[in-house]
Write an enzyme that holds these catalytic residues in place. Structure first.
Site, PDB file in Angstrom:
ATOM      1  CD  GLU A   1       3.277   2.895   2.243  1.00 12.23           C
ATOM      2  OE1 GLU A   1       3.875   3.554   3.107  1.00 12.23           O
ATOM      3  OE2 GLU A   1       2.531   3.416   1.365  1.00 12.23           O
TER       4      GLU A   1
ATOM      5  CD  GLN B   1       8.781   6.082   7.805  1.00 10.85           C
ATOM      6  OE1 GLN B   1       7.832   6.874   7.771  1.00 10.85           O
ATOM      7  NE2 GLN B   1       9.949   6.316   7.212  1.00 10.85           N
TER       8      GLN B   1
ATOM      9  CG  HIS C   1       2.377   6.811  13.512  1.00  8.55           C
ATOM     10  ND1 HIS C   1       1.413   7.734  13.187  1.00  8.55           N
ATOM     11  CD2 HIS C   1       3.388   6.999  12.632  1.00  8.55           C
ATOM     12  CE1 HIS C   1       1.834   8.463  12.166  1.00  8.55           C
ATOM     13  NE2 HIS C   1       3.021   8.037  11.805  1.00  8.55           N
TER      14      HIS C   1
ATOM     15  CB  ALA D   1       2.538  -2.506  11.611  1.00 10.66           C
TER      16      ALA D   1
END
Length: 658
Positions: A397, A419, A464, A421
């Site tokens: 990232e 993919q 997630h 936050a």
């Protein structure tokens, strides 16, 4: 030290000497000024000048160089006037950062130099993005980026080299190995014999050279740059050198054994090159004395010019006005045709419209190409726009956010898909310190959008399901949007693409396939910073955004006896203070509702603002309704308990009793 002039004539050799002498004399003067107390700090590159000067001479003037804080020779070889450099170092208005940042922490498009931030490693990824822009535009350019032996331990080093290798980017990664990262010697930094050996692991070519030999540096960089301009690929160069002064002057050099200074003094890049030119008949003592005399005079004149410039007069208005790059944010109106779309399809439609409208827009993210992304939002994009503009990335990232910034520096727009936050934490530094601060520091727009699939409701657990907007709303220089409806999702996404400032674009995963609405066809924008009134009322205001807007609507529908006004903020930075104030003054009661945890959620900012600016109109305390102050759990029962929605009724009952 053996010098090989190859095809360089005497005039060129002499010109190189002048370029090498100038920064040395400037440095010596800076050390005098430091002792006199006329400057406060200095990072000396004495003993390393051949690397900065030789490599800069080897690059074309229109090619980008990304130096470090000990590379004065890059700036002087690109012919930046010393008076302006000194104004930068002294925090004068004519400097590159208007007194807002120090030393070489700036960039300049005029001289194609992009300076570092203090975190060192992140600039390596910027070089990737700059080089990618050149490749996409068909420019046969190389990019040169510096780092030190210490910064090779950072994850940013690995990520940037890996991306450059995978994408065949024409980047020269140059390591200045001067033996010490501040006081930490190389044997405490790495275990490989030579840093250049790391090139093997990335599948790239590596060279190790004498960093104190200006001709070896020049010829090596020249030959490699010429080659990679035609056959794009990265190379890694390790330059052996030594730092003859401290990390910065205040740190001293007592931690370095004296025999190192004695050894490297014999390898001084200026003295050795000077003796070589004398032996070649290019230079003599009278010429040296004349050059030094003229240089000293010029240095004195230019430094005094900078010292005599007036100090900056602080202005709150000026500082606040320079946080974001100004641009015409007038909304682009939509047409008269609409199509029923799910939230997820509206986002995809917006991305497709943006890609068609802006042929310099590149989308990057994990699995976004043929696979179409984790949520299939970019499915079919590769077929229409090609893999050059729809780019699968390695799992890194930080490097991808940095590459997006590099694209923006070199004339492109970039959208990065996180993919999830949650994963932005691995690129946090690039977002909050590089993207966010660049316009304020040296007036460079950063045309980057970061898409953030966020939020709970799917039982995905702590890594997630976070809605982490509060990480960014307090960072000046970032814009943050969070649409709750399909039409807003498309319009705000296109507004983010139009905006020359970095925008963090939150999209709620639960809403992807659970809501549908009429969405305007074609290309249109919704102004960032403008709230929407979902329904009018006169008894209580619910101020909210994201998924929580739908919670508020459900509550209002279930309680028709209460006249509820619902304000959907849509944008969190900037946020619509006028709309919120008007609603609160109308109803006298307010609940601030969000999915994020209660403590230090964005609602705290809104509550404080209302208390400060609307106190006289309040009939009850400002109430907040947020999620539990825990990580978000996976189990559906635990997740439902976590969510602010489970407490909305209780908070409303309490408020309405006042």
């Amino acid at each position: 030290m053996i010098f090989d002039r190859k095809n360089l004539d005497n005039d060129t050799l002499l010109a190189f000497y002048k370029k090498l002498l100038w920064p040395r004399l400037v440095e010596e003067k800076m050390l005098i000024l430091l002792r006199q107390g006329r400057i406060g700090k200095w990072f000396s590159g004495i003993g390393q000048e051949a690397i900065a000067v030789g490599s800069t001479l080897a690059m074309h003037p229109d090619e980008y160089i990304l130096p470090m804080h000990r590379n004065l020779g890059v700036f002087t070889t690109r012919d930046i006037p010393l008076s302006r450099l000194m104004a930068q170092w002294q925090g004068k208005a004519s400097g590159f950062t208007k007194g807002r940042d120090r030393s070489f922490h700036f960039g300049t498009q005029q001289y194609k130099i992009i300076g570092m931030i203090s975190h060192l490693g992140p600039q390596l990824a910027l070089a990737d993005g700059i080089a990618l822009a050149d490749v996409l535009a068909g420019r046969n350019n190389a990019t040169l980026v510096f780092t030190g032996e210490g910064a090779t331990s950072e994850g940013d080093f690995h990520e940037a080299l890996n991306v450059a290798a995978v994408w065949d980017l024409p980047v020269i990664f140059l390591i200045e190995n001067n033996g010490y990262g501040l006081s930490t010697p190389t044997n405490e930094q790495y275990r490989c014999t030579h840093l250049v050996d790391k090139a093997i692991g990335y599948g790239m070519e590596g060279r190790r050279i004498d960093g104190n030999n200006i001709l070896e540096v020049y010829h090596t960089i020249s030959e490699l740059a010429a080659d990679i301009r035609q056959r794009p690929r990265p190379v890694l160069i390790e330059c052996d050198t030594f730092r003859m002064r401290g990390h910065e002057e205040a740190s001293g050099t007592k931690y370095v054994p004296q025999h190192f200074f004695d050894e490297w003094k014999q390898k001084d890049p200026l003295d050795n090159y000077e003796q070589y030119l004398i032996s070649e008949g290019v230079l003599n003592q009278n010429m040296i004395a004349g050059l030094k005399g003229n240089f000293w005079l010029s240095i004195e004149q230019q430094l005094e010019q900078a010292f005599n410039e007036p100090d900056i007069i602080p202005s709150v208005e000026t500082e606040l006005a320079d946080v974001y790059k100004p641009h015409d944010a007038s909304p682009i109106p939509h047409g008269n045709t609409f199509t029923q779309k799910r939230y997820i399809d509206a986002i995809s439609d917006g991305l497709r419209a943006a890609m068609r409208e802006h042929d310099n827009l590149v989308i990057m993210g994990q699995d976004i190409a043929e696979y179409g992304g984790a949520f299939k939002i970019t499915q079919g994009f590769v077929e229409e726009f090609g893999k050059a503009r729809v780019r699968n990335t390695p799992i890194c990232e930080s490097a991808i956010v940095g590459a997006a910034m590099g694209l923006a520096l070199n004339g492109y727009k970039a959208i990065v898909e996180m993919q999830f936050a949650d994963f932005v934490s691995s690129g946090f530094n690039q977002v909050v310190n590089n993207l966010a601060k660049t316009w304020y520091r040296w007036q460079q727009g950063v045309d980057v959008v970061i898409r953030m699939p966020a939020g709970g409701g799917t039982g995905a657990g702590p890594f997630h399901s976070q809605t982490n907007e509060a990480w960014f709303t307090k960072t000046p220089g970032l814009k943050v949007v969070y649409p709750a409806f399909p039409a807003d999702a498309k319009g705000l996404l296109l507004a983010a693409v139009e905006d020359p400032n970095p925008v963090v674009y939150f999209e709620h995963k639960y809403l992807y396939r659970n809501i549908s609405a009429e969405v305007p066809d074609g290309y249109y924008t919704i102004e960032i910073g403008k709230a929407a009134t979902i329904q009018s009322g006169n008894e209580v205001s619910i101020i909210t955004y994201g998924w929580a807007v739908h919670w508020a609507m459900e509550y209002a529908a279930a309680h028709p006896d209460i006249s509820i006004e619902i304000i959907d903020l849509r944008s969190l930075q900037p946020w619509d203070k006028e709309a919120v104030e008007a609603s609160v003054k109308k109803t006298g009661r307010v609940v601030i509702l969000h999915e994020d945890t209660l403590t230090n959620g964005f609602g705290s900012e809104i509550a404080a603002h209302i208390a400060e600016h609307c106190f006289a109109w309040l009939d009850a305390p400002v109430m907040r309704c947020g999620s539990l102050d825990t990580p978000i759990p996976m189990h559906i029962g635990l997740e439902n308990q976590f969510m602010a929605k489970s407490r909305l009724g209780e908070v409303m009952d309490k408020l309405m009793k006042y």
